[in-house]
Design a protein around this motif. Structure first.
Motif, PDB file in Angstrom:
ATOM      1  N   GLU A 167       0.832  -1.208   0.000  1.00 33.93           N
ATOM      2  CA  GLU A 167       0.000   0.000   0.000  1.00 33.93           C
ATOM      3  C   GLU A 167       0.871   1.265   0.000  1.00 33.93           C
ATOM      4  O   GLU A 167       0.535   2.254  -0.633  1.00 33.93           O
ATOM      5  CB  GLU A 167      -0.953  -0.006   1.199  1.00 33.93           C
ATOM      6  N   ASP A 168       2.005   1.229   0.692  1.00 35.09           N
ATOM      7  CA  ASP A 168       2.915   2.384   0.687  1.00 35.09           C
ATOM      8  C   ASP A 168       3.492   2.607  -0.712  1.00 35.09           C
ATOM      9  O   ASP A 168       3.642   3.751  -1.161  1.00 35.09           O
ATOM     10  CB  ASP A 168       4.054   2.181   1.694  1.00 35.09           C
TER      11      ASP A 168
ATOM     12  N   ARG B  39       0.802   4.165  -2.839  1.00 33.38           N
ATOM     13  CA  ARG B  39       0.633   5.579  -2.484  1.00 33.38           C
ATOM     14  C   ARG B  39       1.722   6.425  -3.148  1.00 33.38           C
ATOM     15  O   ARG B  39       1.446   7.508  -3.673  1.00 33.38           O
ATOM     16  CB  ARG B  39       0.679   5.726  -0.963  1.00 33.38           C
TER      17      ARG B  39
ATOM     18  N   ARG C  25       0.885   6.825  -6.789  1.00 34.91           N
ATOM     19  CA  ARG C  25      -0.239   7.755  -6.965  1.00 34.91           C
ATOM     20  C   ARG C  25       0.215   9.204  -6.806  1.00 34.91           C
ATOM     21  O   ARG C  25      -0.172  10.069  -7.585  1.00 34.91           O
ATOM     22  CB  ARG C  25      -1.348   7.435  -5.953  1.00 34.91           C
TER      23      ARG C  25
END
Length: 117
Positions: A106-107, A110, A113
């Motif tokens: 997820e990091d 992120r 993104r």
């Protein structure tokens, strides 16, 4: 015309991690394949391991062309290992996993993104 996706480098410092580094590297490679279409790399920095880590890394490098290995001949610490990986990373984005735990996908998502904004 759309911009090409960002090439990502993931830096993984390791010391005496022969029994766990393969799992970490494979997990990162799988995550990168899911996250980006761009060519990506995993830069593993061996911080002076005394166990079989160098041999495991040689096998990973032979099996996966996206794996690059940097070696410290003696332990220099996590921060120095991260810096060595950063200096050798070729990606537009560099994600440094500073702990010896599993990479948090997820990091990485992120970071990608944020780079697209």
């Amino acid at each position: 015309m759309s911009t090409p996706p960002n090439r990502m480098s993931v830096v993984l410092p390791v010391r005496d991690g022969a029994h766990r580094i393969e799992t970490r590297v494979v997990r990162v490679l799988e995550a990168l394949a899911d996250l980006t279409r761009a060519a990506s790399e995993v830069v593993v920095v061996d911080d002076g391991s005394k166990d079989a880590t160098p041999e495991v890394l040689d096998e990973l490098k032979a099996r996966y062309p996206q794996v690059r290995v940097v070696r410290h001949n003696r332990p220099r610490g996590l921060e120095a290992a991260g810096q060595s990986g950063l200096e050798r990373a070729t990606g537009d984005l560099v994600f440094i996993q500073e702990t010896d735990s599993l990479v948090r996908v997820e990091d990485m998502r992120r970071l990608l993104r944020m780079s697209e904004d």
